[in-house]
Design a protein around this motif. Structure first.
Motif, short mmCIF file in Angstrom:
data_model
loop_
_atom_site.label_atom_id
_atom_site.label_comp_id
_atom_site.label_asym_id
_atom_site.label_seq_id
_atom_site.Cartn_x
_atom_site.Cartn_y
_atom_site.Cartn_z
N THR A 92 -14.67 -11.92 -21.81
CA THR A 92 -13.35 -11.57 -22.34
C THR A 92 -12.82 -10.41 -21.50
OG1 THR A 92 -13.98 -12.27 -24.56
CG2 THR A 92 -12.12 -10.73 -24.38
N LEU A 93 -11.67 -10.61 -20.85
CA LEU A 93 -11.18 -9.61 -19.90
C LEU A 93 -9.82 -9.07 -20.30
CD1 LEU A 93 -12.09 -11.48 -16.58
CD2 LEU A 93 -13.36 -9.61 -17.66
N PHE A 94 -9.66 -7.77 -20.17
CA PHE A 94 -8.34 -7.16 -20.31
C PHE A 94 -8.21 -6.09 -19.24
CE2 PHE A 94 -9.79 -3.26 -22.36
CZ PHE A 94 -11.00 -3.64 -22.91
N ALA A 95 -7.04 -5.45 -19.17
CA ALA A 95 -6.74 -4.56 -18.05
C ALA A 95 -6.49 -3.13 -18.50
CB ALA A 95 -5.50 -5.07 -17.30
N TRP A 157 -3.17 0.46 -32.67
CA TRP A 157 -2.34 -0.16 -31.64
C TRP A 157 -3.02 -1.41 -31.07
CZ3 TRP A 157 2.33 1.74 -29.17
CH2 TRP A 157 2.86 2.88 -29.79
N ARG A 160 -2.29 -4.31 -33.42
CA ARG A 160 -0.91 -4.63 -33.83
C ARG A 160 -0.56 -6.07 -33.49
NH1 ARG A 160 3.00 0.60 -32.37
NH2 ARG A 160 2.34 1.82 -34.17
N THR A 161 -1.11 -6.55 -32.38
CA THR A 161 -0.87 -7.93 -31.95
C THR A 161 -2.21 -8.51 -31.51
OG1 THR A 161 -0.55 -7.51 -29.58
CG2 THR A 161 1.37 -7.16 -31.02
N LEU A 162 -2.23 -9.75 -31.06
CA LEU A 162 -3.49 -10.38 -30.65
C LEU A 162 -3.99 -9.85 -29.31
CD1 LEU A 162 -2.87 -14.08 -31.71
CD2 LEU A 162 -4.44 -12.42 -32.75
N GLN A 163 -3.11 -9.26 -28.52
CA GLN A 163 -3.52 -8.78 -27.20
C GLN A 163 -3.84 -7.28 -27.29
OE1 GLN A 163 -4.00 -11.06 -24.52
NE2 GLN A 163 -3.85 -12.27 -26.41
N TRP A 164 -5.02 -6.91 -26.81
CA TRP A 164 -5.54 -5.56 -27.02
C TRP A 164 -4.89 -4.49 -26.17
CZ3 TRP A 164 -11.34 -7.28 -26.21
CH2 TRP A 164 -11.72 -8.12 -27.26
N LEU A 165 -4.19 -4.89 -25.09
CA LEU A 165 -3.78 -3.94 -24.04
C LEU A 165 -3.19 -2.64 -24.56
CD1 LEU A 165 -3.30 -3.41 -20.94
CD2 LEU A 165 -1.03 -4.38 -21.29
N GLN A 166 -2.23 -2.73 -25.51
CA GLN A 166 -1.50 -1.52 -25.90
C GLN A 166 -2.39 -0.48 -26.57
OE1 GLN A 166 1.48 -2.42 -29.33
NE2 GLN A 166 1.06 -4.36 -28.35
N TYR B 90 5.87 -5.90 -33.68
CA TYR B 90 5.54 -5.21 -32.42
C TYR B 90 5.49 -6.22 -31.29
CZ TYR B 90 3.90 -1.69 -35.73
OH TYR B 90 3.80 -0.79 -36.75
N THR B 92 3.92 -8.19 -28.25
CA THR B 92 2.60 -8.56 -27.74
C THR B 92 2.61 -8.30 -26.24
OG1 THR B 92 2.36 -10.25 -29.45
CG2 THR B 92 0.99 -10.48 -27.46
N LEU B 93 1.71 -7.42 -25.79
CA LEU B 93 1.75 -6.99 -24.39
C LEU B 93 0.45 -7.33 -23.66
CD1 LEU B 93 3.28 -3.42 -24.93
CD2 LEU B 93 4.48 -5.49 -24.16
N ALA B 95 -1.07 -7.55 -19.23
CA ALA B 95 -0.83 -6.96 -17.91
C ALA B 95 -0.92 -7.98 -16.79
CB ALA B 95 -1.84 -5.84 -17.65
N PHE B 97 -1.14 -7.57 -12.16
CA PHE B 97 -1.35 -6.60 -11.09
C PHE B 97 -0.36 -6.89 -9.95
CE2 PHE B 97 -5.44 -7.38 -13.16
CZ PHE B 97 -5.72 -6.11 -13.63
N THR B 161 -10.96 -17.22 -23.67
CA THR B 161 -11.30 -16.14 -24.60
C THR B 161 -10.02 -15.75 -25.33
OG1 THR B 161 -10.80 -14.24 -23.18
CG2 THR B 161 -12.94 -15.30 -22.85
N GLN B 163 -8.40 -12.99 -25.06
CA GLN B 163 -7.51 -12.17 -24.24
C GLN B 163 -6.95 -13.02 -23.09
OE1 GLN B 163 -6.66 -8.89 -25.26
NE2 GLN B 163 -7.63 -9.90 -27.02
N LEU B 165 -5.47 -12.34 -20.25
CA LEU B 165 -5.35 -11.81 -18.88
C LEU B 165 -5.82 -12.78 -17.80
CD1 LEU B 165 -4.72 -9.31 -17.04
CD2 LEU B 165 -7.13 -8.73 -17.28
N GLN B 166 -7.02 -13.36 -17.96
CA GLN B 166 -7.59 -14.13 -16.85
C GLN B 166 -6.77 -15.38 -16.51
OE1 GLN B 166 -11.62 -16.07 -18.06
NE2 GLN B 166 -11.29 -14.41 -19.49
N PHE B 225 3.20 5.11 -24.89
CA PHE B 225 1.78 5.33 -24.56
C PHE B 225 1.50 5.33 -23.07
CE2 PHE B 225 0.65 0.95 -23.52
CZ PHE B 225 1.58 0.20 -24.24
#
Lengths: 280, 280
Positions: A92-95, A157, A160-166, B90, B92-93, B95, B97, B161, B163, B165-166, B225
């Motif tokens: 599981t990857l995030f940035a 934070w 708040r949504t399904l994506q952890w980034l914030q 909120y 959904t954010l 990332a 690159f 997964t 997240q 991102l990938q 943030f």
């Protein structure tokens, strides 16, 4: 070999190398800059590369300007088992961003009204050579070395949504350091103890031998879709013992001291500071 | 005013500005570099800033080196309603690159064995001034302008997964361009048609007036943030009509031509190419 930036030159930093117990300044403004030179090992290990000794180095963010920071979620088998989940097939990857990082002794100044600030001690991999679509052997060779991170997470934070980034990308919230220990000097697969303490009380204690996806496996996997370059960083996930899983949950507050240690690499000590309320 | 890089100078790019129907080269290697100068508007709009005309400009990635790219998920109210979901509280954010971007006429060369390559036409916001913890009025002033993106998504990788991102960060998979139209010249809140075509067939058709979180609202929210800096990019989400939601689902394959258009900004045309299989 350990290399690190220090802040002992006014407001500027310099890369430095430890040799026989003494730190020496190198001719590079940061470890990020040093790693851009394919000959960085030679520059750091030969007497010609070292300039004056630094009797009292202060340690800054070990690589201050990664173009990419990939972070792996659930990756310690003991922790996965205790949550009752299956071992995952894919990481599981995030940035995070370069601005998300801070130094290993820095105060962590938190904004955004978070009331659920949590800790995540992590082994961090620093890339030393460009890799794209490499296998695990190539990935091993592309790893410059290892350092310590704490993926400090704002759980409110984050969820708040399904994506952890914030909840994971607050500016200057992820300490990284204190030093980069090169891959010839330390082997996470052989097992390094990793611990997190809050105000001196141990809250996390794991071992890097139980990583589901090894450092090389993660670097190889990521490189299948994204080029990793010198100075890029991969955070490898955290063992059990995070605050949100405690009964009752425990979170960080103003003045708490977070101590993050990996055996054979080093210790970071960061104080939590809470900034004034958010504006929106 | 429209500014854009062009590739008409050998292998190098230059920022360029359109004036009375002609493109003129500016003294900056890219729009990213141009935006680092607080006087960028003056440099782009005064005759003194413009150098020779460019009779046949080719358009490169409009900002090639953002330090941060934030992307918003579900953000078009029509699309949210058709999926039966509630309007989110909120954004959904996630990332991307700088390496994830490619030019508005580039082939999109896809690796990683994805068999579920999907389209997402999006309005992209380009930051023109540093902003941290700003309200919506400050956020509006920090926006340099707007361009077109296609958040090409590898749905199989995206959903390996939780997240995303990938599946969203394959190198050179997100075209961005062709030009930056400055905020004084175009207003997404007033409503701009946005369309995506695959091989000439319209698959998405929305309007930026139906964005749940406006450009300024997103920039303000993120800035609570994370510091946004000149040249950073915020993708604002896609309207309905993506391939994975079709019955049966439709995905992109070798040779498909993706055409992404926003009224008042421009059109990107990208051909899909599938690379050799992944190695792990």
């Amino acid at each position: 070999m350990s290399v690190s930036p220090d802040t002992n030159h006014g407001a500027r930093t310099a890369a430095a190398v430890e040799f026989d117990g003494t730190w020496y300044r190198l001719r590079a403004a940061s470890v990020s800059e040093l790693l851009l030179d394919p000959q960085w090992r030679d520059r750091a290990t030969t007497a010609a590369g070292r300039t004056e000794p630094l009797p009292h180095p202060e340690f800054a963010t070990v690589v201050p300007s990664p173009g990419k920071i990939f972070c792996c979620g659930l990756n310690y088998s003991e922790h996965i088992r205790e949550t009752g989940r299956a071992i995952p097939e894919y990481p599981t990857l995030f940035a995070k961003f370069a601005d998300t990082l801070c130094g290993p002794e820095a105060d962590i100044l938190l904004t955004g009204d978070s009331t659920r600030v949590d800790w995540e001690a992590e082994l961090a991999v620093v890339i030393g050579a460009t890799i794209y679509r490499g296998d695990e052997a190539e990935a091993s060779r592309a790893i410059a070395g290892y350092t310590v991170a704490n993926d400090v997470s704002m759980r409110d934070w984050q969820h708040r949504t399904l994506q952890w980034l914030q909840g994971k990308a607050f500016d200057a919230s992820t300490p990284l350091g204190p030093v980069l220990v090169t891959a010839d000097a330390v082997d996470p697969a052989a097992g390094l103890d990793i611990t997190c303490q809050v105000n001196g009380v141990t809250v996390q204690h794991g071992n890097t031998a139980t990583l589901v996806f090894s450092a090389a496996a993660l670097v190889s996997y990521i490189s299948q879709f994204s080029t990793l370059r010198p100075g890029d960083v991969v955070l490898t996930g955290t063992p059990g013992g995070v605050g949100m899983a405690m009964q009752p949950p425990q979170f960080l507050t103003e003045g708490d001291v977070l101590t993050t240690t990996i055996e054979g690499i080093g210790t970071m000590t960061n104080r939590i500071r809470i900034a004034e309320p958010a504006r929106v």
